[in-house]
Design an enzyme around this catalytic site. Structure first.
Site, PDB file in Angstrom:
ATOM      1  N   HIS A 194     -40.846 -40.193  66.989  1.00 30.65           N
ATOM      2  CA  HIS A 194     -41.532 -40.040  68.279  1.00 30.65           C
ATOM      3  C   HIS A 194     -40.886 -40.919  69.350  1.00 30.65           C
ATOM      4  O   HIS A 194     -41.551 -41.416  70.252  1.00 30.65           O
ATOM      5  CB  HIS A 194     -43.035 -40.319  68.142  1.00 30.65           C
ATOM      6  CG  HIS A 194     -43.742 -39.212  67.404  1.00 30.65           C
ATOM      7  ND1 HIS A 194     -44.125 -38.056  68.017  1.00 30.65           N
ATOM      8  CD2 HIS A 194     -44.060 -39.071  66.095  1.00 30.65           C
ATOM      9  CE1 HIS A 194     -44.688 -37.251  67.113  1.00 30.65           C
ATOM     10  NE2 HIS A 194     -44.656 -37.839  65.936  1.00 30.65           N
TER      11      HIS A 194
ATOM     12  N   ASP B 177     -33.814 -32.815  66.511  1.00 25.82           N
ATOM     13  CA  ASP B 177     -33.600 -31.893  65.403  1.00 25.82           C
ATOM     14  C   ASP B 177     -32.361 -31.025  65.618  1.00 25.82           C
ATOM     15  O   ASP B 177     -31.547 -30.828  64.710  1.00 25.82           O
ATOM     16  CB  ASP B 177     -34.827 -30.990  65.216  1.00 25.82           C
ATOM     17  CG  ASP B 177     -36.121 -31.787  65.109  1.00 25.82           C
ATOM     18  OD1 ASP B 177     -36.048 -32.995  64.834  1.00 25.82           O
ATOM     19  OD2 ASP B 177     -37.191 -31.186  65.314  1.00 25.82           O
TER      20      ASP B 177
HETATM   21  C1  GLA Z   1     -40.564 -33.263  65.782  1.00 18.86           C
HETATM   22  C2  GLA Z   1     -39.774 -32.906  67.026  1.00 18.86           C
HETATM   23  C3  GLA Z   1     -38.699 -33.956  67.321  1.00 18.86           C
HETATM   24  C4  GLA Z   1     -39.277 -35.362  67.305  1.00 18.86           C
HETATM   25  C5  GLA Z   1     -40.126 -35.584  66.053  1.00 18.86           C
HETATM   26  C6  GLA Z   1     -40.813 -36.908  66.065  1.00 18.86           C
HETATM   27  O1  GLA Z   1     -39.743 -33.188  64.663  1.00 18.86           O
HETATM   28  O2  GLA Z   1     -39.153 -31.652  66.857  1.00 18.86           O
HETATM   29  O3  GLA Z   1     -38.081 -33.665  68.557  1.00 18.86           O
HETATM   30  O4  GLA Z   1     -40.018 -35.599  68.467  1.00 18.86           O
HETATM   31  O5  GLA Z   1     -41.105 -34.569  65.906  1.00 18.86           O
HETATM   32  O6  GLA Z   1     -39.901 -37.929  65.981  1.00 18.86           O
END
Ligand code: GLA
Length: 391
Positions: A39, A175
């Protein structure tokens, strides 16, 4: 062992059956697990993910008419769209390839059409970024088919836009970035503001990355995720009245936060304390990884979990159970929830001799606490996305 393009044989057979001849190109893009830096991406901070040996493959052949015909091998679905179909499809699965084509064209890239079959083995709903793997794999396929050579960061940003604007999930960039740019044997330290990145060798001989899927699905994830983002933005607004021109929690030091804690409400203060401390932990973990300092990385991972559980409040009883069980096994270096939270997976760094004891402990202690079994994946950091011609 080279396990890349592992679904290609199966997808090629399917392609021949459906389209009558062989595919001429293929792409692959992996899922991910985040070692630390949770986060933080949408707060302009740092993340330290690795690409996993699970991947989505696309097998394709270009078409000159701009149309795209797709078979989703794992879903038993088939659909097509043309260049004029720019409104998000009713079918969620189709929005990914369609969104990729629309966003690439919006960027001014001339795209050919495709006949394509795709599929993969990134566990869905487990918080391991199966969506990002699908997006990035489609960008790779369209780019190669259309003779485009796109830099990794551009692929990541494009894919993120598909997720945000086409699929409608307001995620950060982590991601898609790791899926596009991961490197075998390395984690990736990404500055989510500048998009500067460094591959950090995982300098921990005899240590495995163990991913534990709790089986808990993330029903709350999307509404709570948006609320956390809003809490962080509200905290920045208020801190700005004291700290001047700050843009994100990334710009706030722990000392500044504590000195100005009184401008925040209780919830905002907790959220901000998590983000500010998590950024510091992530940078320190990258150094500890480089130095091969396993005990320190373990402490940082454990502290990250506590902070996500108590301050950011995005863990779940299942995730806490996995982390607690792992913490009781000798040879587990550290463990934490990973990804957005509210279910999904935990990640642990585990000495090889402790992998089986960890499996046993989870098999024995997790079902009575969670009412279901956990799924354990023992992984090494894999290579990021790519595409190749087949003929
Ligand atoms: C999800 C979102 C990412 C990131 C994580 C928390 O995976 O896709 O962009 O914010 O939560 O770290």
């Amino acid at each position: 062992m080279d396990n890349r393009y592992k679904h290609l044989d199966k997808l090629s057979s399917e392609f021949e059956r459906r389209f009558g001849s062989a595919p001429t190109l293929a792409s692959r893009a992996p899922g991910r697990v985040n070692l630390i830096g949770e986060h933080t991406d949408y707060n302009d901070g740092w993340v330290l993910p690795v690409a996993l040996p699970f991947e989505v493959n696309v097998a394709a052949r270009p078409r000159e008419d701009g149309c795209v015909r797709i078979v989703a091998a794992d879903l038993g679905q088939e659909a097509e769209f043309g260049p004029e179909d720019t409104e998000p499809s009713e079918d969620l699965w189709l929005r990914y390839p369609q969104g990729v084509a629309v966003e690439m064209r919006r960027d001014g890239h001339p795209l050919v059409g495709l006949d394509a079959v795709y599929g993969g083995d990134v566990p869905r709903g487990a918080g391991l970024s199966s969506s990002a793997a699908v997006e990035v794999s489609w960008v790779q396929a369209f780019a190669l088919a259309s003779g485009l050579s796109l830099p990794g960061p551009e692929i990541a940003l494009l894919s993120k836009r598909v997720e945000n604007e086409f699929v409608g999930v307001p995620t950060g960039v982590m991601d898609q970035f790791i899926s596009a740019l991961g490197r075998e044997g390395h984690a990736l330290l990404l500055d989510c503001r500048t998009l500067e990145y460094r591959h950090i060798p995982i300098n921990l001989p005899g240590v495995s990355i163990v991913v534990v899927d709790t089986g808990g699905r993330r029903e709350l994830a999307s509404s709570e995720y948006s609320r956390r983002r809003a809490d962080c933005e509200a905290a920045v607004e208020r801190l700005r009245t004291r700290l001047g021109d700050i843009r994100a929690l990334r710009d706030v030091t722990p000392e500044q936060l504590e000195a100005n804690a009184d401008v925040l409400d209780e919830v905002q203060l907790k959220r901000a304390r998590h983000v500010v401390s998590e950024n510091a932990r992530t940078l320190e973990a990258a150094d500890a990884l480089t130095a091969g300092d396993a005990p320190r990385i373990g402490e940082l991972m454990n502290a990250s979990h506590t902070s996500l559980r108590d301050l950011y409040e995005v863990s779940s009883p299942e995730l806490d159970a996995v982390v607690e069980i792992a913490g009781g096994v000798e040879g587990v270096i550290g463990a934490r929830m990973t990804g957005g939270g509210f279910g999904g997976s935990a990640v642990a760094l585990v000495r090889e001799e402790a992998v089986e004891p960890l499996r046993d402990a989870l098999a024995e202690q997790y079902p009575p606490r969670a009412g279901r079994a956990a799924t354990v994946y023992v992984c090494k950091a894999a290579q990021g996305a790519e595409a190749k011609r087949l003929s």
